[in-house]
Design a protein around this motif. Structure first.
Motif, PDB file in Angstrom:
ATOM      1  N   GLU A 484       0.822  -1.213   0.000  1.00 27.20           N
ATOM      2  CA  GLU A 484       0.000   0.000   0.000  1.00 27.20           C
ATOM      3  C   GLU A 484       0.859   1.269   0.000  1.00 27.20           C
ATOM      4  OE1 GLU A 484      -2.560  -0.415   3.389  1.00 27.20           O
ATOM      5  OE2 GLU A 484      -3.917  -1.788   2.346  1.00 27.20           O
ATOM      6  N   GLN A 485       1.835   1.306  -0.885  1.00 27.19           N
ATOM      7  CA  GLN A 485       2.744   2.450  -1.034  1.00 27.19           C
ATOM      8  C   GLN A 485       3.573   2.712   0.214  1.00 27.19           C
ATOM      9  OE1 GLN A 485       3.231   4.256  -4.013  1.00 27.19           O
ATOM     10  NE2 GLN A 485       2.123   2.452  -4.700  1.00 27.19           N
ATOM     11  N   ARG A 486       3.755   1.675   1.025  1.00 27.64           N
ATOM     12  CA  ARG A 486       4.615   1.778   2.198  1.00 27.64           C
ATOM     13  C   ARG A 486       5.716   0.729   2.093  1.00 27.64           C
ATOM     14  NH1 ARG A 486       1.867   4.510   6.552  1.00 27.64           N
ATOM     15  NH2 ARG A 486      -0.383   4.668   6.221  1.00 27.64           N
ATOM     16  N   LEU A 487       6.899   1.092   2.594  1.00 29.08           N
ATOM     17  CA  LEU A 487       7.982   0.133   2.737  1.00 29.08           C
ATOM     18  C   LEU A 487       7.925  -0.412   4.157  1.00 29.08           C
ATOM     19  CD1 LEU A 487      10.545  -1.202   1.570  1.00 29.08           C
ATOM     20  CD2 LEU A 487      11.836   0.751   2.480  1.00 29.08           C
ATOM     21  N   ALA A 488       7.815  -1.727   4.281  1.00 30.69           N
ATOM     22  CA  ALA A 488       7.649  -2.343   5.595  1.00 30.69           C
ATOM     23  C   ALA A 488       8.854  -3.222   5.925  1.00 30.69           C
ATOM     24  CB  ALA A 488       6.373  -3.170   5.632  1.00 30.69           C
ATOM     25  N   PHE A 489       9.302  -3.131   7.177  1.00 30.81           N
ATOM     26  CA  PHE A 489      10.369  -3.980   7.698  1.00 30.81           C
ATOM     27  C   PHE A 489       9.827  -4.757   8.895  1.00 30.81           C
ATOM     28  CE2 PHE A 489      12.888  -0.304   6.034  1.00 30.81           C
ATOM     29  CZ  PHE A 489      13.633  -0.994   5.097  1.00 30.81           C
ATOM     30  N   ALA A 490      10.499  -5.871   9.208  1.00 33.67           N
ATOM     31  CA  ALA A 490      10.068  -6.660  10.365  1.00 33.67           C
ATOM     32  C   ALA A 490      11.242  -7.447  10.937  1.00 33.67           C
ATOM     33  CB  ALA A 490       8.939  -7.615   9.971  1.00 33.67           C
ATOM     34  N   ASN A 491      11.144  -7.706  12.255  1.00 31.49           N
ATOM     35  CA  ASN A 491      12.015  -8.652  12.967  1.00 31.49           C
ATOM     36  C   ASN A 491      13.460  -8.205  13.083  1.00 31.49           C
ATOM     37  OD1 ASN A 491      13.442 -10.784  14.062  1.00 31.49           O
ATOM     38  ND2 ASN A 491      12.911 -12.259  12.487  1.00 31.49           N
ATOM     39  N   THR A 492      13.777  -7.600  14.222  1.00 27.50           N
ATOM     40  CA  THR A 492      15.170  -7.374  14.582  1.00 27.50           C
ATOM     41  C   THR A 492      15.476  -8.217  15.809  1.00 27.50           C
ATOM     42  OG1 THR A 492      14.672  -5.531  16.084  1.00 27.50           O
ATOM     43  CG2 THR A 492      15.057  -4.998  13.749  1.00 27.50           C
ATOM     44  N   ALA A 493      16.759  -8.303  16.154  1.00 25.18           N
ATOM     45  CA  ALA A 493      17.152  -9.107  17.306  1.00 25.18           C
ATOM     46  C   ALA A 493      16.477  -8.611  18.585  1.00 25.18           C
ATOM     47  CB  ALA A 493      18.668  -9.084  17.456  1.00 25.18           C
ATOM     48  N   THR A 503       5.978   6.124   5.946  1.00 25.60           N
ATOM     49  CA  THR A 503       4.945   7.047   5.489  1.00 25.60           C
ATOM     50  C   THR A 503       4.513   6.661   4.082  1.00 25.60           C
ATOM     51  OG1 THR A 503       5.785   8.852   6.853  1.00 25.60           O
ATOM     52  CG2 THR A 503       4.490   9.466   4.923  1.00 25.60           C
ATOM     53  N   SER A 504       3.248   6.767   3.796  1.00 26.00           N
ATOM     54  CA  SER A 504       2.736   6.376   2.489  1.00 26.00           C
ATOM     55  C   SER A 504       3.396   7.198   1.387  1.00 26.00           C
ATOM     56  CB  SER A 504       1.214   6.562   2.447  1.00 26.00           C
ATOM     57  OG  SER A 504       0.689   6.154   1.213  1.00 26.00           O
ATOM     58  N   GLY A 505       4.002   6.527   0.418  1.00 29.21           N
ATOM     59  CA  GLY A 505       4.629   7.193  -0.707  1.00 29.21           C
ATOM     60  C   GLY A 505       6.020   7.730  -0.444  1.00 29.21           C
ATOM     61  N   ASP A 506       6.528   7.592   0.779  1.00 29.29           N
ATOM     62  CA  ASP A 506       7.866   8.094   1.119  1.00 29.29           C
ATOM     63  C   ASP A 506       8.590   6.985   1.869  1.00 29.29           C
ATOM     64  OD1 ASP A 506      10.142   9.433   1.840  1.00 29.29           O
ATOM     65  OD2 ASP A 506       9.142  11.095   2.854  1.00 29.29           O
ATOM     66  N   TYR A 507       9.315   6.144   1.117  1.00 24.56           N
ATOM     67  CA  TYR A 507       9.894   4.938   1.687  1.00 24.56           C
ATOM     68  C   TYR A 507      11.038   5.204   2.649  1.00 24.56           C
ATOM     69  CZ  TYR A 507       7.317   2.621  -2.099  1.00 24.56           C
ATOM     70  OH  TYR A 507       6.350   2.165  -2.960  1.00 24.56           O
ATOM     71  N   GLN A 508      11.560   6.430   2.663  1.00 26.12           N
ATOM     72  CA  GLN A 508      12.671   6.757   3.560  1.00 26.12           C
ATOM     73  C   GLN A 508      12.195   7.403   4.857  1.00 26.12           C
ATOM     74  OE1 GLN A 508      15.972   6.272   3.158  1.00 26.12           O
ATOM     75  NE2 GLN A 508      16.189   5.687   1.027  1.00 26.12           N
ATOM     76  N   ASN A 509      10.914   7.651   4.985  1.00 25.27           N
ATOM     77  CA  ASN A 509      10.396   8.413   6.121  1.00 25.27           C
ATOM     78  C   ASN A 509       9.655   7.499   7.089  1.00 25.27           C
ATOM     79  OD1 ASN A 509       9.371  10.267   7.911  1.00 25.27           O
ATOM     80  ND2 ASN A 509       8.348  11.530   6.364  1.00 25.27           N
ATOM     81  N   PHE A 510      10.230   7.315   8.272  1.00 26.58           N
ATOM     82  CA  PHE A 510       9.608   6.495   9.313  1.00 26.58           C
ATOM     83  C   PHE A 510       9.377   7.313  10.591  1.00 26.58           C
ATOM     84  CE2 PHE A 510      11.309   3.388   6.466  1.00 26.58           C
ATOM     85  CZ  PHE A 510      10.517   2.263   6.594  1.00 26.58           C
ATOM     86  N   LEU A 511       9.252   8.644  10.427  1.00 26.79           N
ATOM     87  CA  LEU A 511       9.011   9.472  11.604  1.00 26.79           C
ATOM     88  C   LEU A 511       7.649   9.158  12.209  1.00 26.79           C
ATOM     89  CD1 LEU A 511      10.363  12.934  10.409  1.00 26.79           C
ATOM     90  CD2 LEU A 511      11.346  11.454  12.163  1.00 26.79           C
ATOM     91  N   ASP A 516      -3.294   9.386   8.837  1.00 29.81           N
ATOM     92  CA  ASP A 516      -3.506   8.095   8.190  1.00 29.81           C
ATOM     93  C   ASP A 516      -2.361   7.705   7.270  1.00 29.81           C
ATOM     94  OD1 ASP A 516      -5.848   7.783   9.514  1.00 29.81           O
ATOM     95  OD2 ASP A 516      -7.155   8.087   7.782  1.00 29.81           O
ATOM     96  N   ASP A 517      -1.665   8.713   6.700  1.00 30.05           N
ATOM     97  CA  ASP A 517      -0.594   8.386   5.755  1.00 30.05           C
ATOM     98  C   ASP A 517       0.769   8.334   6.419  1.00 30.05           C
ATOM     99  OD1 ASP A 517      -0.331  11.086   6.283  1.00 30.05           O
ATOM    100  OD2 ASP A 517       0.121  11.644   4.214  1.00 30.05           O
ATOM    101  N   GLU A 518       0.835   8.476   7.751  1.00 31.16           N
ATOM    102  CA  GLU A 518       2.118   8.515   8.428  1.00 31.16           C
ATOM    103  C   GLU A 518       2.554   7.117   8.878  1.00 31.16           C
ATOM    104  OE1 GLU A 518       2.900  12.896  10.108  1.00 31.16           O
ATOM    105  OE2 GLU A 518       1.379  11.815  11.257  1.00 31.16           O
ATOM    106  N   THR A 519       3.712   7.090   9.505  1.00 32.28           N
ATOM    107  CA  THR A 519       4.402   5.852   9.830  1.00 32.28           C
ATOM    108  C   THR A 519       3.618   4.967  10.791  1.00 32.28           C
ATOM    109  OG1 THR A 519       6.521   6.918   9.485  1.00 32.28           O
ATOM    110  CG2 THR A 519       6.523   4.944  10.837  1.00 32.28           C
ATOM    111  N   ILE A 520       3.754   3.662  10.558  1.00 24.01           N
ATOM    112  CA  ILE A 520       3.137   2.662  11.430  1.00 24.01           C
ATOM    113  C   ILE A 520       4.243   1.889  12.133  1.00 24.01           C
ATOM    114  CG2 ILE A 520       1.731   0.573  11.494  1.00 24.01           C
ATOM    115  CD1 ILE A 520       0.372   1.670   8.916  1.00 24.01           C
ATOM    116  N   SER A 521       4.136   1.792  13.436  1.00 20.75           N
ATOM    117  CA  SER A 521       5.067   0.997  14.231  1.00 20.75           C
ATOM    118  C   SER A 521       4.252   0.083  15.129  1.00 20.75           C
ATOM    119  CB  SER A 521       5.981   1.898  15.062  1.00 20.75           C
ATOM    120  OG  SER A 521       6.886   1.135  15.818  1.00 20.75           O
TER     121      SER A 521
END
Length: 893
Positions: A484-493, A503-511, A516-521
């Motif tokens: 959904e136009q987001r870059l998602a990461f998962a699972n760190t140690a 953020t939707s449409g901005d794969y470098q922005n995880f602020l 609704d279009d901002e970062t999900i943690s």
């Protein structure tokens, strides 16, 4: 005794488990087989002999494994990436991409061989491929290392060409294009990837996320993702763990040097290279007045104002004496505050600085309380407090009472005091109490000695801080996906259940944010402590963990996720291995945690949940003593999921869910397959399976890149030019030749040969060459393999059952499509008969045409209770089986 003819009309049950050998009532029994080897079950039901593999080239390092990863920009612009120990190679159009190609004018028969190529531009240790050479065919299709280079020539390192044929003409030499890579051989299996247009996103649990970006065939860039805007850990909530900054580079601007000091041990050497987030809690270090409409201000560039929770700096005072009427609200760059339609220069231009937070890149570890770095975003004034003079320290009730005129501190603040003389008990980090206008006490301090000279005090700026979620200290993400136009990461140690989406449409922005279009943690609350193994995008974000599978969605299944409504709900309890799943339409196909089963997970609207279906339930014997290490989906032309076992054997699953077709087969060869991946063919008509194959050649271990040839689909019965049923094969077309060279990759091996559509006697490759009995214009040469189908115990439902009864099969009719030769006989292959025989009308000086239709074979078989049939093709000829119709004599009683 009854004589009856039965028919097996299809093989869409595939190879089935011995545990089902008694289920003659099961539909899959009627369409299954005991063994299907080197044949593909067609979706229509018949068996298609798999075509051979084609030799594309050598991997860079024969002593180490490599891994194939697809890069598909479009169906007609696709690349295969060879990830190896410290390098990446790019393959396109069945060959490695060359950085440069030069014309050869001579090659000596020396030790070592010397190549002449004018102004070649190669350097020592470059890897090159030679092709098209006349005469000295032993060097064609081989990879060499450049040595002792000069302007117009170079040696082929370690190549003794004294016994080679003499060079006669032509040929070219190409430098293989490579990208330096931080991934070593041991890292390759754990790489996860996801692609968006010309960018491939890569993750590995022990390395920072990276991007591989293509701007041209020979222009690729592998770079670590900066991720200066997060993701970050949750904000610190410990009021006593505070930080402050000290400007050491003379500026609050990005790139300036800064040191960070903490009251608690919050830093580790593993934080070097990561980012540190801080949010202001004090705004009084520098007066920042609010912006107001038509406010008369002193037009001094650099004046700061606050607006909409943000801080701006005046960069252009304009020609007027006041602000405009458009409130600054931008969060990037510069903007005028002038009303629409008016002259911008009459008002003020404001540059966005910050939103009361700042990010610093941590560069140097000093100790657990101190690090230095560079400012990444503009540093808020309140995070770099000014020093206050300490003009006295006295004893007040056994505590240090500090005098600092108009210090501005609050009850419970934390301060750092240094440089005080005499009353050295005041130096250090303290929580302050009994705060007055000009004094404060140091909680839990000792009574001071006599004060002799002044020091300084700095207030710790904030307790609202956060570390990068990804670092050497916390670990790096093991999984990545685009959703959904987001870059998602998962699972760190540190957060094995953590999920971060940009953020939707901005794969470098995880602020962090709430829109609704901002970062999900998110941190998954699971019943078991099992980490996330993979994530993939479907109608929802699908997540596989070691114990169960989840779907992440908004208000309901299929609804987009947002920071405020994300729900992550268990969907199945199968558990997943680390094998990256395959997407088949709306389905997610994954390998279970034991590595022995393949499941399809699909959202079923009528159930209101995802449902997992075991695609390998009826053939569990295929992974009885091994596991599945890779899967790859090839939609065209036969809807096949390829699965690689840990023992180097390849499996195929013909899969059409809507038709309930899921038929497994196994594919055997004399090589050990180590990696597989699928990309579209150069013309986009088929999906090609690529593989890295370990072979033993002339007593040495070799590793090759090969691809499976598309299905053999001749235009007519005599169209045999593409008929190449041999593995690691090469083809020659051109003027008639009596010898074939360029086969060094099969040196010392016995190869099968097809010349102008006819079977040729086997030859042993010597010096990269084979001799032909007669000149030929179209030659295939490669390693042999055998295709086989062995039926289950045949049954006759019309007479109750033939199971357990003595029976004999005197005749069998096999319906064939495009066949030459082949054998048919009892299941133990003891007495085999030729199936598609040469017709009396066929010319004896040419290969017979392919034939389709019904072919009878009369078997010299004995009576037994088994009643199985085997059909075998061991020669490099076609043989597709549509159905079988055995005539059985069954003894009743």
């Amino acid at each position: 005794m009854a004589r009856v003819q039965t028919q097996q009309t299809s093989f869409i049950g595939g190879e089935v488990s011995p545990r089902l050998f008694g289920r003659v009532d099961f539909a899959k029994y009627q369409s299954g087989a005991e063994a299907i080897e080197n044949c593909i079950v067609r979706p229509e039901g018949g068996l298609m002999r798999r075509h051979g593999t084609r030799f594309a080239g050598e991997t860079k390092t024969h002593s180490k494994q490599s891994r194939l990863i697809p890069f598909v920009f479009s169906t007609v612009q696709a690349y295969m990436l060879e990830f190896g120990d410290g390098y990446i190679r790019v393959w396109k159009d069945y060959a490695p991409i060359a950085a440069s190609t030069k014309t050869i004018s001579n090659i000596t028969q020396g030790n070592p061989a010397v190549v002449t190529a004018t102004a070649h531009g190669f350097a020592n240790n470059d890897r090159v491929v030679i092709s098209g050479v006349g005469g000295m065919g032993q060097v064609n299709n081989r990879e060499f290392t450049v040595a002792n280079q000069s302007t117009n020539s170079f040696e082929l390192a370690g190549v003794n060409a004294t016994a080679y044929d003499a060079y006669t003409m032509g040929g070219s030499v190409s430098k293989i294009y490579e990208i330096a890579s931080p991934y070593l051989e041991a890292d390759l299996g754990a790489i996860s990837f996801s692609q968006s247009a010309d960018t491939l996103y890569l993750t590995h649990p022990s390395q920072p996320p990276r991007t591989l970006t293509r701007t041209g065939h020979t222009s690729w860039t592998l770079a670590a993702m900066g991720l200066q805007r997060g993701p970050f850990t949750a904000l610190n909530g410990d009021d006593a763990a505070r930080v402050m900054c000290t400007i050491t580079g003379g500026s609050y601007q990005p790139g300036a040097a800064v040191s960070i000091k903490a009251t608690s041990p919050i830093f580790a050497s593993g934080h070097v290279g990561s980012y540190f987030y801080m949010r202001e809690i004090y705004f009084d270090q520098l007066a920042v007045s609010p912006w107001a409409s038509t406010l008369a201000i002193n037009p001094v560039v650099g004046t700061q104002i606050s607006s909409s929770g943000n801080v701006y700096s005046l960069v252009d005072a304009g020609s007027g004496g006041s602000t405009g009427s458009v409130i600054p609200s931008h969060t990037e760059g510069d903007a005028w505050d002038n009303p629409t339609g008016s002259a911008g220069t009459m008002y003020k231009k404001w540059r966005y600085l910050h939103s009361r937070w700042a990010i610093v890149k941590l560069n140097t570890f000093v100790d657990a309380k101190n690090m230095s770095g560079t400012i990444s975003t503009y540093l808020c004034n309140g995070l770099a407090p000014t020093s206050k003079f300490v003009t006295g320290v006295t004893n007040f009730g056994g505590l240090c009472r500090v005098t600092s005129t108009a210090h501005g501190y609050n009850e419970g603040d934390y301060v750092s005091i240094s440089g005080v003389g005499g009353a050295i008990q005041a130096n250090g980090d303290w929580k302050i109490i009994n705060v007055g206008t000009n004094t404060f006490d140091l909680e839990n301090s000792a009574a001071p000695s006599t004060f002799t000279f002044a020091g300084t005090a700095k207030r710790y700026s904030t307790f609202l801080w956060a570390h990068s979620a990804f670092s050497a200290a916390r670990g790096y993400p093991a999984a990545v996906a685009l959703h959904e136009q987001r870059l998602a990461f998962a699972n760190t140690a540190q957060q094995p259940f953590g999920l971060w989406a940009s953020t939707s449409g901005d794969y470098q922005n995880f602020l962090p944010g709430t829109r609704d279009d901002e970062t999900i943690s998110y941190n998954i609350a699971a019943n078991q402590a099992d980490p996330i193994r993979w994530i993939t995008s479907g109608s929802d974000l699908v997540i596989g963990t070691l114990s169960q599978e989840f779907a992440a969605y908004g208000g309901g299944l299929g609804d987009p996720i947002t920071p405020s409504n994300t729900r992550i709900v268990p969907q199945s309890g199968e558990g997943s291995s680390g094998v990256q799943p395959a997407k088949i339409g709306v389905e997610t196909v994954f390998v279970n945690r034991a590595g022995r089963k393949v499941f399809s997970l699909v959202n079923q609207a009528d159930v209101g949940a995802y449902v997992a279906m075991d695609l390998s339930e009826i053939c569990d014997h295929l992974t009885l003593n091994t596991t599945i290490t890779r899967i790859a989906w090839a939609k065209n032309p036969a809807s096949i999921l390829w699965a690689l076992r840990s023992d180097g054997t390849l499996l195929s699953l013909t899969y059409r869910r809507e038709q309930q077709v899921f038929a497994w087969a196994r594919h055997l060869s004399d090589g050990f397959i180590e990696s597989i991946a699928v990309i579209p063919s150069p013309d986009g008509t088929t999906d090609d399976l690529w593989a890295t194959v370990r072979r033993t050649i002339n007593g040495a271990t070799k590793r090759y890149v090969e691809y499976l040839a598309p299905p053999f689909e001749p235009a007519n019965a005599s169209d045999k030019s593409l008929m190449g049923y041999v593995d690691s094969a090469l083809r020659y077309t051109g003027p008639a030749v009596s010898a074939l060279s360029g086969l060094f990759h099969l040196e010392g091996r016995t190869v099968k040969i097809v010349t102008d559509g006819a079977l040729h006697p086997d030859r042993v490759v010597s010096g990269g060459k084979i001799a032909l009995e007669t000149p030929a214009t179209n030659v295939w040469a490669g390693l042999p393999y055998t295709s086989r189908v062995r039926t289950l115990r045949l049954d006759v439902p019309a007479m109750g059952t033939a199971q357990g009864k003595t029976k004999r099969i005197p005749r069998i009719t096999v319906r064939v499509h495009n066949g030459i030769g082949g054998q048919v006989g009892p299941g133990n292959e003891s007495m085999m008969e030729e199936l598609v025989q040469r017709d009396q009308a066929d010319a004896m000086n040419a290969s017979p045409p392919m034939r389709s239709g019904d072919f009878d074979a009369y078997l010299a078989s004995d009576f037994d209770v088994d009643g199985r049939i085997a059909i075998v093709q061991a020669e490099p000829m076609p043989l597709d089986v549509i159905s079988i119709m055995p005539l059985m004599s069954v003894v009743d009683g």
